[in-house]
Design a protein around this motif. Sequence first.
Motif: not given
Length: 298
Positions: A274-292
């Motif tokens: 959320v702190a990286s700018g994804h407050a309004m993203s789908d929670p499932a998209s947290i995989i992007r945190l790992y990929e980053a």
Amino acid sequence: MNKPRLGFVGIGLMGEAMTRRLLDRGWQVTVWNLERERLDLVTLHGAVAAASPADVVAAADIVLICVLDGEAVRHCVFGPHGLATARETRGKLLIDLSTIDPAATQEMAARAARDAGLAWLDCPVSGGPGAAREGSMAIMAGGAPHDFERARAVLGDLGANVTHMGPTGAGQTTKIINQAIVGAGYVLMVEAALLAEAAGIDAARLPECLAGGFADSVLLRKLYPRIQRRDFDPPAAYARQLLKDLKAVGEFAREHGCDLPLVEQAGARFDAYVASGHAMSDPASIIRLYEASRRKAA
């Protein structure tokens, strides 16, 4: 016998889906939402727009509310033109479908009964907008048994599994435990997908392969495929909401002397996302945190 008139306050992702479900099932529904433009999503299907929460309760016998957090519930009920400020409230029933703190629920329910004669059921839900639209949610209820019986018909049209868990606050307490499972489950499904992909097996077939075993679950069958396909738009929920719920789980656990390191780690992951700018993203998209993180390490 005629159905009670319903009101619905909060036409977000879940509120829209639940209101449309109720309309499909033949209920008369009067609605209000802070962002007025969202009312079109349900008035086009037969809901009647009201100018304020007070106007909603004036037109209804039972009012349902589904908003972001405890402060939003408090504002909609006790704020200017709130539900409790309406002229005729005594004997009416408020069903709070939001996910909020059990202690705040107990305090607000007592105040609503004392000041406005409003009965209160805390009935948080689980299943997401799709389940809300289909009427297949799980609903966990807290409140007086006779109020639960009053609400049974409308709750039965919204959920396939409706359970009275005890007195006021019991529904919210159950939802805290639900969100501990869900929040940790999101992170676990992401890590399972990453591991399966990295190992080179057919990652898409994992739910099929594990069906019937101890690893089988609704999360594996419904959430994992979306993660593995990177299917996140439009959002089925918001990361900020799950983060809020995980923080609530942590606070509740500490109040009760429980150490939940797995849930705390899941919360830390969502906090970073959320702190990286994804407050309004789908929670499932947290995989992007790992990929980053992987790209930075490469």
